[in-house]
Motif scaffolding. Structure first.
Motif, mmCIF file in Angstrom:
data_model
loop_
_atom_site.group_PDB
_atom_site.id
_atom_site.type_symbol
_atom_site.label_atom_id
_atom_site.label_comp_id
_atom_site.label_asym_id
_atom_site.label_seq_id
_atom_site.Cartn_x
_atom_site.Cartn_y
_atom_site.Cartn_z
ATOM 1 N N LYS A 94 0.836 -1.189 0.000
ATOM 2 C CA LYS A 94 0.000 0.000 0.000
ATOM 3 C C LYS A 94 0.874 1.243 0.000
ATOM 4 O O LYS A 94 1.876 1.311 0.719
ATOM 5 N N TYR A 96 1.637 4.723 1.181
ATOM 6 C CA TYR A 96 1.178 5.401 2.394
ATOM 7 C C TYR A 96 1.652 6.825 2.510
ATOM 8 O O TYR A 96 1.219 7.550 3.385
ATOM 9 N N ARG A 97 2.560 7.234 1.669
ATOM 10 C CA ARG A 97 3.041 8.585 1.879
ATOM 11 C C ARG A 97 3.663 9.123 0.608
ATOM 12 O O ARG A 97 4.351 8.403 -0.120
ATOM 13 N N PHE A 112 6.335 6.432 -0.894
ATOM 14 C CA PHE A 112 6.659 5.370 0.052
ATOM 15 C C PHE A 112 5.580 4.300 -0.018
ATOM 16 O O PHE A 112 4.396 4.606 -0.002
ATOM 17 N N SER A 114 4.498 0.375 1.565
ATOM 18 C CA SER A 114 4.787 -0.675 2.543
ATOM 19 C C SER A 114 4.193 -1.983 2.050
ATOM 20 O O SER A 114 2.979 -2.072 1.825
ATOM 21 N N GLY A 116 3.511 -4.972 3.501
ATOM 22 C CA GLY A 116 3.397 -5.716 4.759
ATOM 23 C C GLY A 116 4.571 -5.492 5.670
ATOM 24 O O GLY A 116 5.062 -6.421 6.308
ATOM 25 N N GLY A 117 5.053 -4.270 5.682
ATOM 26 C CA GLY A 117 6.163 -3.947 6.572
ATOM 27 C C GLY A 117 7.491 -3.850 5.845
ATOM 28 O O GLY A 117 8.421 -3.242 6.359
ATOM 29 N N LEU A 118 7.598 -4.449 4.672
ATOM 30 C CA LEU A 118 8.804 -4.258 3.872
ATOM 31 C C LEU A 118 8.593 -2.974 3.075
ATOM 32 O O LEU A 118 7.595 -2.832 2.363
ATOM 33 N N LEU A 119 9.520 -2.060 3.219
ATOM 34 C CA LEU A 119 9.247 -0.716 2.726
ATOM 35 C C LEU A 119 9.957 -0.432 1.419
ATOM 36 O O LEU A 119 10.997 -1.030 1.099
ATOM 37 N N ASP A 135 -2.940 5.741 -0.345
ATOM 38 C CA ASP A 135 -3.738 4.557 -0.016
ATOM 39 C C ASP A 135 -4.012 3.669 -1.212
ATOM 40 O O ASP A 135 -4.944 2.864 -1.201
ATOM 41 N N THR B 623 9.623 6.472 8.814
ATOM 42 C CA THR B 623 9.286 5.071 8.582
ATOM 43 C C THR B 623 10.452 4.265 8.042
ATOM 44 O O THR B 623 10.506 3.051 8.218
ATOM 45 N N ARG B 634 -1.758 2.961 9.504
ATOM 46 C CA ARG B 634 -2.574 3.781 8.625
ATOM 47 C C ARG B 634 -3.817 2.994 8.285
ATOM 48 O O ARG B 634 -3.736 1.897 7.736
ATOM 49 N N ASN B 635 -4.945 3.544 8.619
ATOM 50 C CA ASN B 635 -6.227 2.879 8.409
ATOM 51 C C ASN B 635 -6.193 1.410 8.842
ATOM 52 O O ASN B 635 -6.507 0.502 8.081
ATOM 53 N N GLU B 637 -3.804 -0.583 9.207
ATOM 54 C CA GLU B 637 -2.775 -1.469 8.674
ATOM 55 C C GLU B 637 -1.452 -1.031 9.254
ATOM 56 O O GLU B 637 -1.158 0.162 9.319
ATOM 57 N N LEU B 638 -0.659 -1.984 9.658
ATOM 58 C CA LEU B 638 0.650 -1.646 10.199
ATOM 59 C C LEU B 638 1.610 -1.431 9.040
ATOM 60 O O LEU B 638 1.978 -2.372 8.346
ATOM 61 N N ILE B 639 1.957 -0.175 8.805
ATOM 62 C CA ILE B 639 2.821 0.164 7.682
ATOM 63 C C ILE B 639 4.267 -0.179 8.009
ATOM 64 O O ILE B 639 4.959 -0.834 7.246
ATOM 65 N N SER B 640 4.699 0.259 9.177
ATOM 66 C CA SER B 640 6.090 0.010 9.538
ATOM 67 C C SER B 640 6.218 -0.018 11.044
ATOM 68 O O SER B 640 5.306 0.385 11.770
ATOM 69 N N ALA B 924 -6.448 10.627 6.651
ATOM 70 C CA ALA B 924 -6.355 9.250 6.192
ATOM 71 C C ALA B 924 -7.727 8.621 6.000
ATOM 72 O O ALA B 924 -7.927 7.808 5.095
#
Lengths: 145, 1389
Positions: A94, A96-97, A112, A114, A116-119, A135, B623, B634-635, B637-640, B924
């Protein structure tokens, strides 16, 4: 053919610029050839090893459906034909920024994502960033060249 | 009370109107007269015996059956009730001679001081008397003023007779001397001059040589007659509500037997009598003896001795601890008197009236159960079978209750009793349960066993704040412990090392509802202390969340779905998210699991948005932080970010649960905690997490690094010591060389442990269990790891290194005066290595200090909390938003200046809303959706329009501060950044249209633009949420404040001192400091004045002012002080050292010195000092020739200590350097201020060069004296705040404001001590239940006080619901008058 949001060939310039922190995930630094983009990307090297100086093609798309129908957001398993078939490494995440860097003529836009946490951080000309929305669900597809 | 025989038999029962339940409106305290005692009594008691040989109580004895049945078999002869029915009756006992009542002795003395000891008229002259009487009679004079006036009168009269002075009575001319209180007697010293005449007369007789001496004692009998003669007007003047003769004891009411029970022991052979009975027996003996002697015609009787004997007995009857009882009369185990029954923790007031024993309670050991919800508590079946709830039978529950009745009291789920509406009660223990079950009807009440879902109150002592007792829902479970979710450990401060907890079962529906609404766990997730979340994940939950959300945890479909199913009880649908990896294998990450946890299925509309920085955050790149320390949701979801204590734990205001609680209410937060508890307990059970010896075994590199670090610091210390020995050590400001050495060595040694800790954190493998625990914040700190693996570090006792227990050394293992690290308690080994013998000894020294400190502190803070609670208990918010006490005196016009609820404050500093977080959430959750971004001017327009609405005005209930902060945030921060961004992107002020750079607009919107819709949503959310955060009327905010200040006291660890900027200048901190502030102490241990300077950047000026403040003695500036003997006269010549004076820039010359000498305490007159020239002066002694020499030397010795410059009360002053960063220019400017140790704020402020307006003192009483009460109030707030924050504790400012307001609202500073509380409250019962129980009661009866039962303590004592919270409002119902039809009923209607 499906419309992709971004397509370019990158070369890995550095691996783990801040030192190795995780066993199975490495952060790579890469530069693109066509748009002169700068990228930081976390990659699961356990399932898809990547080394410095390797070249790869990266595509960002909003859907994997070949007919271009938008992604539903629900994941359905199956062996449907998709964009992913041509690639070796596919991630889903997603955006996000979006932010800006510098000023005036040298202004760069950052996006940016993500997975699932890998950025992923993708830096380049603002015109590229204009295609993306906050989003937005994105697929990242990689194939080594 | 049934008087069976004596009831008058009337043919018609008299009509008694039923007025409903009666309520106690007030309690009047008064004195008991002899006639009242006799009237009330049923029997005279004069036999000092209990039983006859037949075990029948002796008539007219101490257990006369007229006073009630002495045991279960007896009958009362007054009311004929049996042991259970008879309430008891009084007897009486007439004393032969009056004696003093010890409780009133002080009052009696006071009265005697004021009246003539002959004619009983007041000693004041008529004019004064009338003046006082007028004031006293003024109906507006309240109690405090009256007792002040009374004290004034006593003072005036005592002043007339102090010392040997005597005063003639204006009425009769009798000479009155000084009246003194002796030991249970009163002395009247009139001097011996009155005896001159009789002595002279006697002197003529040869036979009697000795002179006559009259004992100066005033005996009770004389006092009694004096009092009887007093006029009513004089009584009024002395604030006596009743006749003063009642203050003396002439007859004693013998209390009923029920309050002094007699118990048979040894199978009925002997009886054990109550202390009161025993004492009465002694009184009767003494009285009988006295009576006998009085009737004895022999005039040489020793009646006086027996009278004293009686006096002592009566005194001990009232107070057995009374002083002045001769040693031979004191028993080894004293019989307790009435005072002893009332006072103290176990006494009647605190033990039985303020705290009562209750039924329907349970207590056992607790244990954890993560599978329970946070609102639940597991209750063992054993307990559930004993505790019952009376449930009324209705059509909905009749079948369930029938089954319960059938099961009976021993089988769960059963019932114990059935109660019919007419009041009959049936026990189900023996009677045929089946029949009762069948006969069950609607409206019956069944006392059934506790069942799932019942509401219980759960509590753990010490109950320091309101979250120590919360209501849970019961879950009946097997085994023997009370169990609850570990997330709820925090509010109770419970662990499972054998702790026990209590539970109570509310017995009515009203009580249950109130408990659920006000005390429910869900409604108490936040502490009102600071608004931080208190119920949150702990320990293992944090560890497993930390491990799950690690960047390199991946799960395949099987394990991901398995973990998803761990979260709940398979009752919720779960939508599987798209995997993060689609090719080459399908994989989910641990972070996605948290997305599922927060929002399991898409229909659930929970959108969490937050950012938190965890411990590991590197401080840049947000992040993209390489160690993944920046948490971004964010909404949902765990982004980081890797989750740890900052996100999930307690004590945080923008963690996950706080955000859920604020945005989606408590239910969302609670369910989320439940899910996480279940998930992590099950996950960590599979994953496994343990600690072993290999976790604390250091690697080779670590050992080397540690040794290197230690060696380096040892070297540094040695260098310092060497320099010190050579005298080359550069001295720190305000210290001498030894202190500097100590400070430097201590600093570097304390650093060793931290540095090694850091090395450990780096060197250890990421799978190391202690490392994981300290990183995620579940347990332990880097220091703990360092102590286990590498180095235990410096041991300290009392804040310094190990002291010398032997001569000049800490232990005999070291050389004398050794300052080396190892000799002063530095432990270089780790716990893994093992400690050497000396190291071990030093370690125990530090350990003991900790133990002693905690032991002492608990007592101190406990008492402090109690005092705070007593002072603040009745403060509540009223419907006009003022804070008032029980007697409706206003303490604050608006609670905390904005009327906000401290428990709902979202911002860290106690402001209502965290705008930036809310703004992020709005952006958001409301995507722009094609709308255009607003321009700067548009934003300003919309904001200003919205802010002009009614609900943003002060009349609409909005504080000015909030309005300002909202508009500030929107205009200054938001709109300005947008403006800047557009400049950066080369966009103009207004929107581009149709240009090729439209894409830039899009980017601008995405980066920091805002649409109209978003802005409106944001504004409306802020404003509506603000209005919901107002404090509800009726809230007992005083009690909450008292707990909020008292509770953190228990957590204040060692660290009673702290350096105020400069080393060696200590400030008291911790519990002792809080105590000082709250007590409003006159002398504080470390008074410090912080003086700001007018030219703060100049060091020389600062030094100059310092020299002026610090006291300079003449000896310091004098070159010489010599005695000069000339032939005609001798003198002392002082010559000043002008060079030193010049260097230290003091404005001193001989003229100023002359003034200083004159004003000093040397008693030197103007003409004795002569200035010879500006640097020389001469002092001539003034004495006779023979004493001249001594006088000269006296002056010579005293003169050097004359203060010639500076403030006497100041110990010393230190220049403090402060680095100040200028934000704009990045230029580091240094400013100087003065720290002045000592008092004398006024003098310091008056010194030239000191900025008086910004000068502060930490001495509250002094601030009040110099600057006034408002300044004192502010300084109380500041000082409490400073003390708390230096211990890392955040407390909402509103609590401290309330405390400060309470301490100052009477116009003077009232400490929270018994003296201060006495002036704040006017309820006798409240004061009696606080401290000095009997003193308050005795005084109240003398003054005839009236206690309206208003306050909290009084209501509890009387058993009346209090006027606070839900009891504040009265419900009045308009009932229509019933029209009575007196017509005859119509036969056919």
């Amino acid at each position: 053919m499906v419309e992709t949001l971004f397509e370019d060939i990158f070369t890995v310039t550095q691996k783990d610029p801040d030192g190795k922190k995780f066993d199975r995930v490495n952060r790579i630094e890469a530069r693109s050839e066509q748009f002169d983009m700068f990228m930081l990307l976390d990659i699961n090297t356990e399932i898809y090893p990547m080394c410095v100086k390797e070249k790869f093609m990266m595509v960002l798309a909003s859907t994997l459906n070949l007919d271009g129908t938008p992604d539903t957001g629900y994941f359905i398993q199956g062996n449907k034909k998709s964009l992913a078939d041509k690639f070796e490494y596919v991630m889903h995440g997603k955006l996000y920024r979006i932010s800006e860097e510098g000023s005036g003529k040298h202004v760069k836009a950052d996006i940016f994502v993500s997975f699932g946490g890998l950025l992923m951080q993708l830096r380049g000309d603002p015109s590229i960033a204009a295609k993306f929305e906050l989003d937005q669900r994105l697929f990242l597809l990689i194939r080594k060249v | 009370m049934k008087r069976r025989e004596e009831t008058i038999q009337v043919t018609k029962q008299p009509y008694i109107e039923d007025v409903g339940p009666r309520k106690i409106k007030s309690i009047q305290f008064s004195l008991f007269s002899e006639s009242e005692i006799l009237k009330q009594a049923e029997v005279e008691v004069f036999k000092a015996a209990y039983y006859e040989s037949t075990k029948k109580p002796i008539p007219n004895g101490l257990l006369d059956p007229h006073m009630g049945p002495p045991n279960k078999n007896g009958h009362c002869e007054t009311c004929h009730g049996n042991f259970r029915e008879c309430p008891g009756h009084y007897g009486y006992l007439v004393l032969a001679l009056p004696v003093y009542n010890v409780g009133y002795l002080g009052t009696v003395v006071d009265i005697l001081k004021c009246i003539c000891k002959c004619c009983s008229s007041i000693l004041l002259n008529d004019k004064e008397r009338r003046e006082y009487l007028k004031n006293m009679r003024n109906p507006k004079t309240e109690f405090l003023k009256k007792s002040y006036l009374q004290k004034k009168v006593v003072q005036r009269c005592t002043a007339m007779t102090t010392g040997q002075k005597t005063v003639a009575c204006s009425n009769c001319g009798y000479m009155n001397g000084m009246v003194k209180k002796g030991q249970i007697k009163i002395l009247h010293e009139r001097g011996n001059r009155f005896l001159d005449e009789p002595n002279a007369a006697i002197a003529h007789k040869r036979e009697i040589r000795s002179s006559v001496s009259v004992p100066p004692e005033l005996d009770p009998k004389t006092v009694y007659s004096l009092f009887k003669n007093m006029s009513d007007e004089d009584c009024e003047l002395l604030y006596l509500s009743d006749r003063p003769e009642k203050l003396l004891v002439t007859s004693i009411p013998v209390p009923p037997i029920s309050i002094r029970p007699s118990v048979f022991v040894d199978g009925g052979t002997q009886s054990n009598e109550n202390d009161i009975s025993e004492r009465l027996k002694k009184i009767i003996f003494a009285n009988a003896g006295l009576l006998e002697e009085m009737s004895d015609p022999n005039p040489y009787s020793r009646s006086l001795n027996l009278w004293i004997n009686l006096q002592m007995e009566v005194a001990q009857y009232i107070n057995s601890d009374v002083r002045g009882v001769p040693v031979q009369m004191q028993a080894t185990t004293p019989l307790s008197g009435f005072t002893q029954r009332l006072k103290g923790k176990q006494g009647r007031f605190r033990g039985n009236l303020s705290g009562k024993r209750v039924e329907y309670t349970g207590r056992t050991v607790i244990s954890p159960d993560p599978n329970l919800k946070i609102t639940e508590v597991a209750i063992p079946i054993l307990m559930a079978r004993i505790l019952t709830y009376p449930e009324r039978v209705s059509q909905h529950n009749i079948e369930k209750l029938r089954q319960c009745v059938r099961n009976g009291p021993n089988k769960y789920p059963g019932a114990k009793f059935i109660r019919h509406p007419d009041g009959t009660e049936i026990s189900l223990m023996f009677s045929s349960r089946k029949r009762h079950a069948d006969e069950l009807k609607f409206g019956y009440i069944v006392d059934r066993h506790l069942e799932d879902g019942d509401i219980v109150l759960f509590n753990r002592q010490p109950s320091l704040h309101r979250m120590s007792i919360m209501s849970h829902r019961a879950r009946i479970m097997p085994w023997r412990t009370l169990r609850f979710n570990e997330s709820v450990c925090n509010p109770y401060n419970a662990d499972f090392d054998g702790d026990e907890m209590n539970m109570h079962v509310p017995q009515t529906e009203e009580a249950r509802t109130e408990a659920l609404m006000l005390m429910g766990v869900q409604n108490n997730l936040c502490t009102p202390k600071s608004g931080e979340i208190l119920v949150a994940s702990t320990q293992d939950f944090l560890t497993s969340s930390f491990l799950i959300t690690r960047k390199d945890t991946f799960y395949d479909r099987a394990s991901f779905t398995l973990i998803c199913s761990y979260m709940g009880d398979a009752m919720d649908p779960i939508d599987l998210p798209t995997p993060a990896f689609i090719k080459p294998v399908e994989l989910w990450t641990g972070k996605q699991l948290f997305g599922v946890l927060l929002r399991p299925y898409s229909k659930m509309r929970v959108y969490v948005n937050l950012t938190v920085t965890e411990k590991s955050y590197s401080g840049k790149e947000e992040t993209m932080c390489p160690s993944d320390g920046f948490v971004y949701f964010r909404n949902s979801e765990l982004i980081s970010g890797q989750l740890g204590k900052a996100t999930l734990g307690n004590g945080n205001k923008d963690g996950l649960y706080s955000v859920l609680l604020r945005d989606y209410k408590s239910h969302a937060a609670a369910t989320c905690m439940n899910r996480l508890a279940k998930l992590s307990a099950r996950w960590i059970g599979n994953h496994g997490f343990s600690i072993g010896i290999d976790d604390v075994t250091p690697g080779e590199t670590l050992v080397k690094q540690k040794q290197g670090e230690i060696d380096r610091n040892y070297k540094k210390c040695e260098d310092c010591i060497q320099q010190f020995n050579e005298g080359k050590l550069a001295v720190q400001p305000g210290c001498d060389a030894a202190q500097t050495l100590e400070a430097e060595v201590t600093m570097s040694l304390n650093k060793v442990r931290d540095d090694i800790g850091k090395i450990c954190m780096k060197a250890l493998h990421w799978r190391n269990s202690p490392l994981i625990m300290s990183q995620c914040g579940s347990k332990g700190s880097p220091i703990n790891i360092s102590q286990m693996i590498a180095c235990v570090g410096q041991q300290s006792v009392g804040g310094r290194r190990a002291p010398d227990g032997f001569i000049d050394r800490s232990l005999p293992h070291f050389p004398f005066k050794s300052k080396f690290p190892a000799a002063k308690g530095f432990v270089a080994h780790s716990f893994f290595d093992g400690l050497s013998a000396t190291e071990f000894f030093f370690h125990t020294m530090g350990g003991r200090e900790g133990l002693v400190d905690t032991a002492v502190k608990t007592a101190d803070t406990g008492y402090m909390s109690r005092r705070l609670m007593k002072a603040l208990e009745d403060l509540a918010v009223y419907y006009d938003s003022t804070v008032r006490n029980a007697s409706a005196c206003i303490v604050q016009f608006m609670y905390g200046d904005d009327g906000m609820d401290p428990s709902q404050m979202e911002e860290k500093k106690g402001r209502p809303l965290n705008f930036s977080r809310l703004f992020m959430k709005v952006k958001a959750t409301c995507p722009p959706g094609g709308e255009k971004s607003l321009s700067y001017s548009e934003i300003c327009g919309i904001v200003n329009e919205r802010l002009s609405y009614h609900d943003m005005s002060p009349e609409g209930g909005c504080s000015e501060a909030f309005r300002a902060s909202l508009s500030d945030f929107l205009i200054k921060n938001l709109a300005e950044t947008l403006k800047k961004l557009r400049e950066v992107l080369l966009l103009g002020e207004e929107q581009y249209a149709g240009d090729g750079r439209e894409y830039l607009e899009n980017i601008a919107l995405n980066i920091s633009g805002i649409t109209k819709k978003q802005l409106q949503v944001f504004l409306n959310t802020c404003i509506s949420r603000y209005h919901l955060k107002r404090l509800e009327s009726g809230t007992a905010i005083g009690a909450i404040g008292a707990q909020s200040i008292g509770e953190p006291g228990t957590q204040m660890t060692l660290k009673t001192f702290h350096f105020a900027g400069v080393a060696s200048m200590n400030v008291t901190l911790g519990v002792p400091r809080i105590k000082e502030i709250i007590n409003a102490a006159k002398n504080i241990t470390t008074p410090i004045i912080t003086a700001k300077l007018l030219s703060s950047s100049n060091l020389t000026v600062a030094r100059m002012i310092k020299a002026r403040i610090e006291k300079t003695l003449l000896g310091q500036v004098a070159k010489s002080i010599k005695i000069v003997m000339a032939s005609r006269l001798a003198s002392i010549v002082i010559s000043l050292d002008m060079e030193t004076i010049q260097v230290s820039q003091l404005c001193i010359d001989a003229y100023t010195v002359k003034q200083s000498i004159l004003t000093s305490k040397l008693k030197v007159k103007e003409h004795q000092v002569k200035v010879l020239n500006p640097r020389k002066l001469e002092v001539f002694p003034h004495a006779d020739k023979d004493k001249l020499h001594f006088e000269l030397h006296r002056l010579k010795n005293k003169l050097p200590s004359v203060v010639v410059k500076g403030i006497t009360m100041v110990q010393r002053a230190v220049v403090n350097k402060e680095q100040q960063k200028d934000r704009k220019s990045d230029v580091k400017g240094e400013t100087y201020e003065l720290l002045v140790e000592g008092t004398g704020l006024l003098a310091v402020m008056g010194i030239e060069g000191v900025d008086g307006r910004n000068t502060k003192s930490n001495h509250i009483m002094e601030v009040q004296q110099t600057l006034g009460i408002e300044a004192a109030r502010v300084s109380i707030i500041d000082e409490i705040n400073y003390t708390m924050s230096s211990h890392g504790m955040t407390i909402d400012l509103r609590h401290m404001m309330l405390l400060a307001d309470l301490m100052t609202y009477k116009g003077e500073i009232l400490g929270i001590t018994r003296h201060g509380v006495q002036k704040m409250k006017d309820s006798v019962l409240m004061l009696a239940s606080f401290e000095k129980t009997t003193d308050h009661l005795f005084n109240a009866s003398v003054n005839g006080r009236d206690d309206k039962i208003e306050g909290v303590s009084e209501c509890i004592i009387m058993g009346i619901p209090m006027q606070i919270g839900t009891g504040m409002f009265k419900l009045r119902q308009c009932v229509e008058q019933v029209e009575l039809n007196y017509q005859s009923d119509p036969m056919i209607s």
